[in-house]
Design a protein around this motif. Structure first.
Motif, PDB file in Angstrom:
ATOM      1  N   SER A  16       0.860  -1.176   0.000  1.00  0.00           N
ATOM      2  CA  SER A  16       0.000   0.000   0.000  1.00  0.00           C
ATOM      3  C   SER A  16       0.895   1.224   0.000  1.00  0.00           C
ATOM      4  N   LEU A  17       0.483   2.267  -0.714  1.00  0.00           N
ATOM      5  CA  LEU A  17       1.315   3.460  -0.858  1.00  0.00           C
ATOM      6  C   LEU A  17       0.490   4.711  -0.661  1.00  0.00           C
ATOM      7  N   LEU A  34       3.360  -1.250   3.988  1.00  0.00           N
ATOM      8  CA  LEU A  34       2.824   0.089   3.773  1.00  0.00           C
ATOM      9  C   LEU A  34       3.989   1.056   3.625  1.00  0.00           C
ATOM     10  N   ARG A  35       3.941   1.882   2.585  1.00  0.00           N
ATOM     11  CA  ARG A  35       4.967   2.906   2.364  1.00  0.00           C
ATOM     12  C   ARG A  35       4.277   4.261   2.339  1.00  0.00           C
ATOM     13  N   VAL A  50       6.235  -1.131   7.769  1.00  0.00           N
ATOM     14  CA  VAL A  50       5.832   0.242   7.501  1.00  0.00           C
ATOM     15  C   VAL A  50       7.099   1.033   7.209  1.00  0.00           C
ATOM     16  N   THR A  51       7.133   1.674   6.041  1.00  0.00           N
ATOM     17  CA  THR A  51       8.273   2.500   5.655  1.00  0.00           C
ATOM     18  C   THR A  51       7.793   3.934   5.489  1.00  0.00           C
ATOM     19  N   VAL A  52       8.434   4.848   6.200  1.00  0.00           N
ATOM     20  CA  VAL A  52       8.153   6.265   6.042  1.00  0.00           C
ATOM     21  C   VAL A  52       9.302   6.825   5.218  1.00  0.00           C
ATOM     22  N   GLY A  53       9.019   7.190   3.965  1.00  0.00           N
ATOM     23  CA  GLY A  53      10.037   7.682   3.058  1.00  0.00           C
ATOM     24  C   GLY A  53      10.562   9.047   3.466  1.00  0.00           C
ATOM     25  N   ILE A  69      12.137   4.251   9.255  1.00  0.00           N
ATOM     26  CA  ILE A  69      11.829   5.678   9.257  1.00  0.00           C
ATOM     27  C   ILE A  69      12.954   6.443   8.576  1.00  0.00           C
ATOM     28  N   ALA A  70      12.628   7.048   7.419  1.00  0.00           N
ATOM     29  CA  ALA A  70      13.560   7.914   6.709  1.00  0.00           C
ATOM     30  C   ALA A  70      13.026   9.339   6.665  1.00  0.00           C
TER      31      ALA A  70
END
Length: 148
Positions: A16-17, A34-35, A50-53, A69-70
């Motif tokens: 999911s984006l 999830l991004r 979960v990736t936070v760009g 977390i980025a």
């Protein structure tokens, strides 16, 4: 010819984006990864990663198997397995995680609680425990010294 599926082949699960420039508010519960590259406010419960760009901003509590977390996160996070805070990542909230990786340059404002790691895996049906082995070695060396 292009994108033809084999008969009986199951489709792969998709991530999911929330894209850059997008804003979403509410509660997200997903079974896949999830991004977030845009803005999110609410609550996130995820069975995957979960990736936070780098462009992502999250005002939410996050609970997932793994969290990367980025970007910027404002809220408490719980990672069942591991949390990775990259060099561009900012976290303003508390952490509960199985393992934690914080890269130089990241920002963390909050408390950290490490959860207990699962029992060691067995290899060939035997559990390796180095503490007991080391203790037995010391005991045998000690008894040899006393007997001499």
């Amino acid at each position: 010819m292009w994108n033809r599926r084999q008969p009986g082949a199951s489709p792969k699960s998709t991530d999911s984006l929330i894209g850059h420039g997008g804003t979403l508010e509410g509660k997200v519960h997903c079974d896949t990864n999830l991004r977030i590259e845009g803005n999110f406010s609410g609550e996130i419960l995820c069975e995957g990663t979960v990736t936070v760009g780098e462009q992502g901003t999250v005002h939410s509590s996050i609970e997932a198997q793994e969290i990367i977390i980025a970007g910027k996160v404002y809220g408490d996070v719980t990672a069942q397995r591991k949390l990775i805070l990259t060099g561009t990542g900012q976290l303003h909230g508390n952490i509960a995680a199985g393992s934690l990786s914080i890269t130089e340059g990241s920002l963390l404002n909050g408390a950290v609680a490490m959860t207990e790691q699962p029992a060691p895996e067995t290899a060939g049906g035997l559990t390796v425990n180095t503490k007991k082995t080391a203790g037995k070695r010391r005991e045998s060396k000690q008894s040899k010294l006393e007997g001499a």
